[in-house]
Design an enzyme around this catalytic site. Structure first.
Site, short mmCIF file in Angstrom:
data_model
loop_
_atom_site.label_atom_id
_atom_site.label_comp_id
_atom_site.label_asym_id
_atom_site.label_seq_id
_atom_site.Cartn_x
_atom_site.Cartn_y
_atom_site.Cartn_z
N ARG A 11 0.83 -1.21 0.00
CA ARG A 11 0.00 0.00 0.00
C ARG A 11 0.87 1.25 0.00
O ARG A 11 0.55 2.25 -0.68
CB ARG A 11 -0.94 -0.03 1.20
N PHE A 60 -11.93 -4.84 -4.94
CA PHE A 60 -11.97 -5.67 -3.73
C PHE A 60 -11.36 -4.85 -2.59
O PHE A 60 -10.42 -5.28 -1.93
CB PHE A 60 -11.22 -6.99 -3.92
N ASP A 82 -16.43 -3.05 -4.17
CA ASP A 82 -16.50 -4.21 -3.29
C ASP A 82 -17.93 -4.74 -3.28
O ASP A 82 -18.88 -3.99 -3.57
CB ASP A 82 -16.07 -3.84 -1.86
N ALA A 135 -17.40 -7.88 -8.72
CA ALA A 135 -16.30 -7.17 -9.38
C ALA A 135 -16.23 -7.47 -10.86
O ALA A 135 -15.98 -6.57 -11.67
CB ALA A 135 -14.98 -7.52 -8.70
N ASP A 187 -6.90 -6.52 -5.56
CA ASP A 187 -6.52 -7.41 -4.45
C ASP A 187 -7.68 -8.37 -4.17
O ASP A 187 -8.40 -8.23 -3.17
CB ASP A 187 -6.19 -6.58 -3.22
N CYS A 193 -3.64 -13.80 -2.83
CA CYS A 193 -3.41 -14.42 -1.52
C CYS A 193 -3.63 -15.93 -1.60
O CYS A 193 -3.85 -16.58 -0.59
CB CYS A 193 -4.31 -13.79 -0.46
#
Length: 361
Positions: free
Chosen positions: A209, A225, A245, A278, A298, A338
């Site tokens: 970030r 997101f 989101d 999204a 993300d 992730c």
């Protein structure tokens, strides 16, 4: 301590640094798994008898043992918990000047299944293995000694506990706040703890970030997101910020955080929140001709299990292609994953393919 024996040839992965032992790797004739209690300590040995380390066992799980030390016959007791957590705490105190960080990261701190985030004098703790669950009282005692937390949220409504045969339930100690103000990269973010995603805040993205914020000046920013707006809310000096989101609650926090950290955007009404799927909303933005000069993507883990790799990879390719289509020439694109089962090179390939298909002016 009992001995847990591996089959012939099954030691190589452990010698290479892996900490998980699977049930099909155990020599069940020499050490039947039903002979062990969930969470019981054992010494792990290869087929020749060489010591591989100390583990705790769960005979009912596919991952039947997790290694926490390379020494033999070392019980995971209060003393070792204290030693491990003191080491973890010392490292974080060297890295950060405020007590807001991930204090324990499971295997990374040699405490398999224990994830702990520190929010000042509040702790959010996830216990994902029988070995750590069996030592919860010792853990509570050690945390009290080391940190004297004002409150603890045992955030244990997680899928990993089902795989371990543990109940999924949350527990609170002390006055656990619903929302906390998290300082990060010179900004202040309101983050939900009770009812938030994961442990409430994604500390692992702190550096990313900060890096993305370098490109925000004068940019039209799209944070996809967004959750509580960690990327877009750091974009001081941006011309506009758009958050996307599926959660209305997340969008409300994201826009609030952006307004707080970039009040000039609030004054000019340059903060926008888009709620919905999204994939669908990105296609709509493209159809509207919208373009952005800084895009941060993300997504949640599209590949949660190895068998989902092909389907999840297709999702990463699609979402990156949709987002890339909205990037202005010369813009900056930040893409994250992730998913444990997605290699970094595969994500890089998704971005490269999306850029190659983008019809640049």
């Amino acid at each position: 301590m009992k001995t847990l024996w591996l089959k012939k040839g099954e030691h190589r992965r452990i010698r290479a640094g892996h900490l998980w032992i699977f049930s099909n790797e155990i020599d069940s004739a020499k050490s039947p798994l039903p002979d062990f209690e969930p969470g019981e300590n054992a010494t792990l040995r290869d087929a020749r008898g060489a010591v591989l380390g100390s583990v705790f066992v769960n005979p009912h799980s596919l991952i039947c043992a997790r290694l926490y030390s390379r020494k033999a016959d070392l019980p995971l007791d209060a003393d070792l918990l204290r030693q491990r957590l003191q080491s973890a705490l010392g490292l974080r105190q060297r890295l950060y000047n405020q007590p807001w960080y991930r204090l324990c990261h499971g295997e990374g701190d040699l405490l398999p299944g224990l994830v702990m985030d520190r929010f000042g004098d509040h702790l959010t703790v996830q216990v994902g293995t029988w070995g750590m669950e069996a030592r919860k009282e010792e853990l509570r005692e050690v945390l009290g000694e080391l940190l004297q937390p004002r409150s603890i949220l045992w955030d244990n409504d997680i899928a990993a506990r089902s795989l371990e045969g543990l109940p999924r339930e949350n527990e609170s100690e002390g006055p656990v706040p619903d929302v906390l103000e998290v300082p990060e990269n010179g900004c202040i973010f309101r983050a939900p703890l009770q009812g938030g995603q994961k442990t409430g805040w994604f500390y692992d993205q702190r550096r990313n970030r900060r890096e993305a914020a370098r490109y925000a000046a004068g940019a039209d920013v799209l944070d996809i997101f967004c959750y509580a707006g960690g990327f877009g809310g750091t974009a001081a000096g941006a011309r506009s910020v758009t958050f996307l989101d599926a959660s209305p609650q997340a969008l409300a926090l994201a826009t609030e955080n952006a307004a707080r950290n970039a009040p000039e955007l609030a004054r000019t009404k340059a903060i926008e929140g888009l709620c919905g799927d999204a994939f669908e909303r990105l296609a709509e933005l493209d159809a509207q001709g919208r373009r952005f000069s800084l895009i941060c993507l993300d997504p949640p883990a599209f590949i949660k299990r190895r068998k989902d790799f092909a389907q999840g990879l297709a999702a990463y390719r699609k979402i990156n292609a949709l987002a890339m289509q909205l990037l202005t020439p010369g813009g900056v694109f930040v893409s994250c994953s992730c998913s444990h089962h997605l290699p970094a090179e595969s994500l890089r390939s998704c971005v490269q393919q999306a850029a190659a298909r983008r019809k640049w002016p």
